[in-house]
Design an enzyme around this catalytic site. Structure first.
Site, PDB file in Angstrom:
ATOM      1  N   HIS A   1       8.425   7.305   8.351  1.00  0.00           N
ATOM      2  CA  HIS A   1       9.260   7.405   7.195  1.00  0.00           C
ATOM      3  C   HIS A   1      10.811   7.945   7.394  1.00  0.00           C
ATOM      4  O   HIS A   1      10.871   8.311   8.581  1.00  0.00           O
ATOM      5  CB  HIS A   1       8.505   8.550   6.082  1.00  0.00           C
ATOM      6  CG  HIS A   1       7.325   7.967   5.412  1.00  0.00           C
ATOM      7  ND1 HIS A   1       7.159   7.678   4.246  1.00  0.00           N
ATOM      8  CD2 HIS A   1       5.947   7.757   6.072  1.00  0.00           C
ATOM      9  CE1 HIS A   1       6.012   7.004   3.980  1.00  0.00           C
ATOM     10  NE2 HIS A   1       5.199   7.201   5.258  1.00  0.00           N
TER      11      HIS A   1
ATOM     12  N   ARG B   1       0.936  -1.480  -0.025  1.00  0.00           N
ATOM     13  CA  ARG B   1      -0.050  -0.045   0.147  1.00  0.00           C
ATOM     14  C   ARG B   1       0.722   1.069  -0.185  1.00  0.00           C
ATOM     15  O   ARG B   1       1.125   1.874  -1.083  1.00  0.00           O
ATOM     16  CB  ARG B   1      -1.065  -0.051   1.107  1.00  0.00           C
ATOM     17  CG  ARG B   1      -2.037   0.891   0.998  1.00  0.00           C
ATOM     18  CD  ARG B   1      -1.900   2.462   1.506  1.00  0.00           C
ATOM     19  NE  ARG B   1      -1.507   2.657   2.749  1.00  0.00           N
ATOM     20  CZ  ARG B   1      -0.830   3.583   3.150  1.00  0.00           C
ATOM     21  NH1 ARG B   1      -0.770   4.675   2.309  1.00  0.00           N
ATOM     22  NH2 ARG B   1      -0.396   3.900   4.515  1.00  0.00           N
TER      23      ARG B   1
ATOM     24  N   CYS C   1       9.223   7.927  -4.107  1.00  0.00           N
ATOM     25  CA  CYS C   1      10.627   8.044  -4.768  1.00  0.00           C
ATOM     26  C   CYS C   1      11.409   8.984  -3.997  1.00  0.00           C
ATOM     27  O   CYS C   1      11.138  10.298  -3.618  1.00  0.00           O
ATOM     28  CB  CYS C   1      10.415   8.556  -6.211  1.00  0.00           C
ATOM     29  SG  CYS C   1      11.851   9.019  -6.884  1.00  0.00           S
TER      30      CYS C   1
END
Lengths: 299, 299
Positions: free
Chosen positions: A208, A15, A239
């Site tokens: 993250h 996901r 990315c």
């Protein structure tokens, strides 16, 4: 698949890992999920029932959901951003649902075209849908620490949202470091306040690795009481060369961090490395994982 | 340059960062050091007085040392691996010296052609040389956590070496995670034992980021009492694609981790990013820093 884990990792590569990538085929997703299942991970966020125009990479959510019954021992979940998404998820047979409420009004408007209060208010409807299907709902508070538009999120605001989301039907909660800017001191502060505010409610965290402190933040969250952590094979997710987008913490690095310290994750590190290779192959570019690079250099 | 810091970072890019790179010119090193000085960092490991055959990148140690007087506010140091190296260092005007003793006999033989006990015994001679020049000696225990040849280093062995090195004349000590395999639980255990064993002796730690847990380990070391941490601009240090070699933790990521949490490093993050760019330019290839990549993507 048995026994109590010290840390319960949820794999989010299918996901969060894939959502901003160029859409990959459902078959490729099946290959990735099979590799993830082989690691021994108990929970996998498999897809998202969101607007296919906004997130084309998740347009095959129902097709992905159909694949999942072949792995009955894994708890699969899907992310939704609205009551409609929750209805589509349960119609597709998904009974573990994550619903996102952003702590930032600006981000909430940009991401879901509604204010934080409006998104929060819909939690009850989402919960009814999920519970009606015999499922469980997790509310993820996005921008729990920081927002790129509004700056630092006050601890009190995030904690207040957690409490309200629980009252409105969330069975579990998750703190989302959506932009990867949290650091250990602030992680400890927010997790400490959250654990006090919603005692007994399963609380996860989602980091993250934008500024390199993702694993340190995950460790700080664990120290402050979090036992549920999200991670993505290879550190996939955004990315590295796109403004504002950066990868999730890498599952194999998180597994190594805990298992090396004698803390059980139930996940096999070698199988994780294989899954990270599959993740890189599926997206067709290098992934950020340092562990993967080190293992490749050795072989 | 004044005030008490919460964390005292030593910049090691000119030494550990460059030592396995193709040799760069002394002028390029001067450019890198100037960029590092501009960050506000108080301590820089500038070079190493070691065998130029074994480490050609450090063959210009004396020339580098000559440059340093232009920055009188920074404490420059050099690494040595023998009493002869210490004599060369002080002859070149260096008064802060790091001497390495490996906790692993196998690594010690491979790296310095002597056993751990023999290397340790030479500490007294190195200390005499350094103290004779009015300087201070730090002993770095390499392979403090793990050795690629011998596996895990027993905590008792590393702690014993610290105590002996201090007795033999070390003014400060440093725990070297030479191969970047330490993780927070084991960092906490070793640092806790070390702090008890040599109370009052300045104790640093040095982490690489082979498996992605370098910053988490640095944070764990801080929590366990370490206030001196090594880091390298851009995460330079070992080519990420060379077997067994991996970068140091990146200075800019470490600075961000602490400063974001309200802990002072005395280092300017923007200047750090500039220094990381210079580091990448000097070596002529990409550096591992995630923070640098994120900042570049934003601009």
């Amino acid at each position: 698949m048995t026994g109590v884990l010290d840390v319960d990792i949820r794999e989010v590569a299918p996901r969060d890992g894939l959502q901003i990538e160029k859409p990959v085929s459902t078959a490729a997703k099946a290959r990735l999920i099979a590799a993830l299942v082989a690691t021994g991970v108990r929970r996998i966020e498999a897809t998202a029932f969101v607007s296919p125009r906004a997130v084309p990479a998740m347009a095959d959510a129902s097709e992905v959901a159909e694949l999942l019954s072949q792995w009955p021992d894994v708890e699969f979940s899907a992310l939704v951003a609205s009551p409609g998404g929750a209805r589509r998820a349960v119609a597709a047979g998904i009974t573990r649902v994550e619903y996102v409420v952003s702590a930032s009004d600006t981000h909430s408007q940009a991401n879901a075209r509604r204010s934080t209060a409006e998104a929060l208010a819909q939690t009850a409807e989402v919960a009814d849908t999920v519970h009606g299907a015999g499922g469980l709902l997790e509310v993820i508070v996005a921008m729990a620490w920081d927002c790129p538009f509004e700056g630092r999120t006050p601890v009190a605001r995030t904690v207040d949202l957690l409490g309200r989301a629980h009252t409105l039907g969330a069975d579990s909660l998750c703190l989302g470091d959506t932009i990867g800017t949290a650091t250990p001191v602030r992680v400890g502060a927010l997790v400490g306040a959250a654990v006090e505010a919603v005692p007994g409610v399963p609380l996860g965290a989602h980091f993250h690795d934008t500024y390199g402190s993702g694993l340190a933040s995950a460790w700080a969250a664990y120290q402050a009481g979090v036992r549920r952590l999200d991670a993505s094979a290879g550190g996939l997710g955004g990315c590295p060369f796109a403004p504002g987008a950066s990868g999730n913490i890498a599952t194999e690095e998180l597994v190594h961090l805990f298992e090396d310290g004698g803390l059980s994750t139930g996940i096999d590190l070698d199988a994780c490395v294989v899954a990270a290779e599959v993740a890189a192959d599926v997206v067709g570019h290098a992934v950020p994982s340092r562990l993967l690079r080190a293992v490749r250099a050795r072989s």
